[in-house]
Design a protein around this motif. Structure first.
Motif, mmCIF file in Angstrom:
data_model
loop_
_atom_site.group_PDB
_atom_site.id
_atom_site.type_symbol
_atom_site.label_atom_id
_atom_site.label_comp_id
_atom_site.label_asym_id
_atom_site.label_seq_id
_atom_site.Cartn_x
_atom_site.Cartn_y
_atom_site.Cartn_z
ATOM 1 N N GLN A 1 25.675 32.060 48.037
ATOM 2 C CA GLN A 1 26.377 31.302 47.006
ATOM 3 C C GLN A 1 27.014 32.223 45.969
ATOM 4 O O GLN A 1 28.087 31.932 45.445
ATOM 5 N N VAL A 2 26.374 33.352 45.670
ATOM 6 C CA VAL A 2 26.971 34.344 44.766
ATOM 7 C C VAL A 2 28.305 34.829 45.328
ATOM 8 O O VAL A 2 29.310 34.929 44.610
ATOM 9 N N ALA A 3 28.310 35.133 46.633
ATOM 10 C CA ALA A 3 29.548 35.601 47.274
ATOM 11 C C ALA A 3 30.654 34.556 47.159
ATOM 12 O O ALA A 3 31.814 34.883 46.853
ATOM 13 N N LEU A 4 30.313 33.296 47.404
ATOM 14 C CA LEU A 4 31.314 32.230 47.323
ATOM 15 C C LEU A 4 31.827 32.068 45.892
ATOM 16 O O LEU A 4 33.031 31.876 45.666
ATOM 17 N N ASP A 5 30.923 32.149 44.920
ATOM 18 C CA ASP A 5 31.332 32.008 43.517
ATOM 19 C C ASP A 5 32.306 33.117 43.110
ATOM 20 O O ASP A 5 33.272 32.867 42.369
ATOM 21 N N ILE A 6 32.058 34.322 43.573
ATOM 22 C CA ILE A 6 32.956 35.439 43.253
ATOM 23 C C ILE A 6 34.344 35.184 43.822
ATOM 24 O O ILE A 6 35.371 35.447 43.165
ATOM 25 N N MET A 7 34.399 34.651 45.037
ATOM 26 C CA MET A 7 35.708 34.375 45.640
ATOM 27 C C MET A 7 36.378 33.171 44.971
ATOM 28 O O MET A 7 37.606 33.112 44.888
ATOM 29 N N ARG A 8 35.600 32.225 44.463
ATOM 30 C CA ARG A 8 36.185 31.120 43.693
ATOM 31 C C ARG A 8 36.832 31.632 42.410
ATOM 32 O O ARG A 8 37.793 31.062 41.910
ATOM 33 N N LEU B 1 38.372 42.077 41.311
ATOM 34 C CA LEU B 1 37.731 41.702 40.054
ATOM 35 C C LEU B 1 37.126 42.925 39.374
ATOM 36 O O LEU B 1 36.851 43.936 40.016
ATOM 37 N N ALA B 2 36.880 42.809 38.080
ATOM 38 C CA ALA B 2 36.196 43.871 37.341
ATOM 39 C C ALA B 2 34.745 43.962 37.817
ATOM 40 O O ALA B 2 34.119 42.950 38.140
ATOM 41 N N ALA C 1 34.291 37.015 54.159
ATOM 42 C CA ALA C 1 35.704 36.915 54.557
ATOM 43 C C ALA C 1 36.431 36.082 53.513
ATOM 44 O O ALA C 1 35.878 35.109 52.988
ATOM 45 N N ASP C 2 37.676 36.462 53.210
ATOM 46 C CA ASP C 2 38.380 35.764 52.142
ATOM 47 C C ASP C 2 39.648 35.078 52.640
ATOM 48 O O ASP C 2 40.024 35.172 53.813
#
Length: 574
Positions: free
Chosen positions: A53-60, A159-160, A387-388
């Motif tokens: 979920q952390v990975a998904l939030d970063i891509m959001r 992202l930073a 994957a993005d």
């Protein structure tokens, strides 16, 4: 306000007793524990659902797959310290969509410059042993993970870094519930590591005990360390206060890492190497890792018709095990830090060498296997993947090596040092012999599959020597047996143990055939026939790795994710 819970059941259940089996699924997929996860924009698969979920939030937030991979790995270092953390090493394969190219990163660390071979040998003599121990100061090498994050970020990030590390920092400060499989391994580690120098007990226990499943756990010291990285970058770890504190602690407690080891550390960008198998190209990283063992196995196995022999039949498993034996004897002899010993990589993974090695396989189990002569043909853990929306894919593996590593925790820093140095050989004639400033043989390997020169699957199967064996099993399940991404990972596995290791002396070789461990899903008829061929076959539990995967579906313009049932993990997307 009174809480109300509503449970709604739709449909009819005729039988409610007994465990559900994969073949009870209405889709009829016999090997899958669940359906594949399919999403149109992004996908992440890790061994801990909160990290996914952390990975998904970063891509959001607009981050790409590389940002998401770093963020999820930071979270896993907190949430799954039984397998990884910033005291360990990292390897990654990145598909960069804009470049239309695979990039490989070796972010593994080196042995202490201040510890000579003779000094190490003398320390081992005091302990009454000839090899490096699994815990304490002697097997510690420089942690490469943090530098790996910043190398990935400098080359591909968007992202930073402060935003990328923020989720892990928040969870470290506020706490997270420990998941089931991780809690099991954590509990096993505490009695072994509690006596090591430093603050293992204060950092990784609650009142002297491992956190139980579902119990909230915090690591404020790790939050502080990650905050320094977010604010000051990689130099805070390798040239700043953290390196200074590690140097001070090591000097005071009989350790050998020094400030110079950190300030001199560097990761290495490497070219992935690949082998074609029935139209699928499996890509691995060159040594000091063990990835090319999977490529060697494929070059041997392509000389046989595994599709015809069938999945988990005595014939197919015999061929797979014998190919593994042959590849692993080369692994024991040739795989080492390329800065010290140039392995004959082109020869080892050549089709010609594979054909010659395949000729050594008979219908009986080989009891003794020697390494070959690839020069004639010259021409370990968590795994996660992201994957993005732009098509970038990251295959990343990271580890402390043996469970929670050395057990050594510098007070106030919040992480355990790896024990990867245990994988050095003390035979001076061996390619993997201990030397100061050298990378030890490393087990952790990310994998990537392309088809028709296009990216297809980012995947890995964590777990020591199981990893190349698992990579081959997954690819063959897809290429020969037509399994989907979830089935390919859930299908019953095997592993062969007892091969010569890169830690053994140069005169060592497999001479008793080793043994095979199989999961319960392997038919007993297969086990019995393997025994008839001379194999020692046993049932094992828990040693078959942890699989995560993402597949690119260009036809439907979607991502497909898979996370197996052997771990706590989750594949998810949006």
């Amino acid at each position: 306000m009174k809480k109300v819970f509503i449970s709604i059941t739709v449909g009819v259940s005729l039988f409610c007793t007994g465990a559900a089996h994969s073949y009870d699924r209405i889709t009829g997929q016999p090997f899958a524990s669940r359906s594949e996860v399919i999403a149109p924009n992004v996908m992440a698969a890790t061994s801990q659902p909160l990290a996914t979920q952390v990975a998904l939030d970063i891509m959001r937030q607009g981050g790409n797959a590389i940002d998401a991979a770093i963020a999820a790995n930071a979270a896993l270092g907190l949430m799954e310290p039984t397998g990884n953390g910033i005291g360990g090493d990292l390897y990654a394969i990145v598909w960069h969509e804009e470049s239309q190219k695979l990039f490989g990163l070796n972010a593994s660390g080196r042995s202490p410059l201040s510890l000579s071979y003779d000094m190490l040998a003398n320390e081992l003599k005091k302990l009454g042993r000839s090899d490096l121990p699994p815990h304490g100061m002697l097997p510690i090498s420089v942690p490469g993970t943090v530098d790996g994050w910043f190398e990935l970020h400098n080359k591909f990030g968007s992202l930073a870094m402060a935003d990328i590390l923020k989720p892990a920092i928040n969870y470290a400060e506020q706490g997270f519930p420990v998941s089931e499989v991780i809690a099991y391994y954590w509990d096993r580690s505490v009695p072994v590591l509690s006596k090591q120098p430093g603050d293992f007990v204060g950092t990784y226990t609650i009142n002297g005990k491992a956190p139980a499943k579902g119990e909230m756990f915090k690591n404020p010291a790790l939050a502080s360390t990650l905050t320094k990285l977010a604010q000051s970058g990689r130099d805070a770890f390798y040239k700043g206060d953290i390196a200074v504190e590690i140097d001070r602690f090591m000097r005071a407690n009989g350790g050998y890492l020094r400030f110079a080891d950190f300030s001199n550390h560097r990761s290495t960008w490497v070219e992935p190497v690949g082998v074609d198998y029935k139209g699928y190209t499996l890509w691995e990283l060159p040594p000091n890792g063990q990835g090319i063992a999977a490529l060697q196995m494929l070059q041997i196995l392509k000389n046989f018709d595994l599709a015809k022999t069938g999945f988990n039949t005595p014939e197919s498993l015999h061929l797979l095990v014998e190919a593994k034996k042959l590849a692993f004897e080369d692994r024991a002899k040739f795989y080492a830090d390329q800065d010290f010993n140039q392995s004959p990589i082109a020869g080892l993974i050549s089709a010609e060498y594979g054909r010659e090695r395949a000729k050594l396989i008979t219908d009986k189990a080989a009891k003794r296997v020697d390494a070959g002569n690839p020069n004639l043909y010259q021409g370990d853990t968590i795994y996660m993947t992201t994957a993005d929306k732009d098509g970038n894919m990251v295959s990343l593996i990271q580890s402390n090596y043996r469970g929670m590593g050395s057990g050594v925790v510098v007070p106030g820093l919040g992480f355990i040092f790896q024990d990867r140095g245990q994988l050095f050989s003390m035979d001076k004639q061996h390619a993997n012999a201990y030397q100061p400033g050298k990378r030890p043989f490393n087990t952790i390997i990310p994998a990537f599959i392309t088809k028709d020169n296009k990216p297809l699957i980012s995947f890995g199967v964590m777990g020591g020597a199981m990893q190349p064996q698992g990579h081959v099993q997954v690819l063959i399940n897809i290429a020969d047996y037509g399994m989907n991404l979830q089935e390919a990972g859930d299908a019953a596995r095997w592993q062969h143990l007892g091969s010569t290791e890169p830690t053994d002396g140069s005169a060592m070789y497999l001479e008793n055939g080793g043994y095979i461990e199989v999961e319960r899903g392997v038919p007993y008829q297969t086990v019995r026939e393997l025994m008839n061929k001379g194999h020692d076959v046993r049932y094992g539990l828990g040693g078959y790795g942890g699989y995560q995967a993402i597949m690119r579906d260009d036809k439907n313009k979607v991502w497909i994710g898979a996370s197996e049932s052997r771990k706590d993990g989750q594949a998810a997307g949006y």
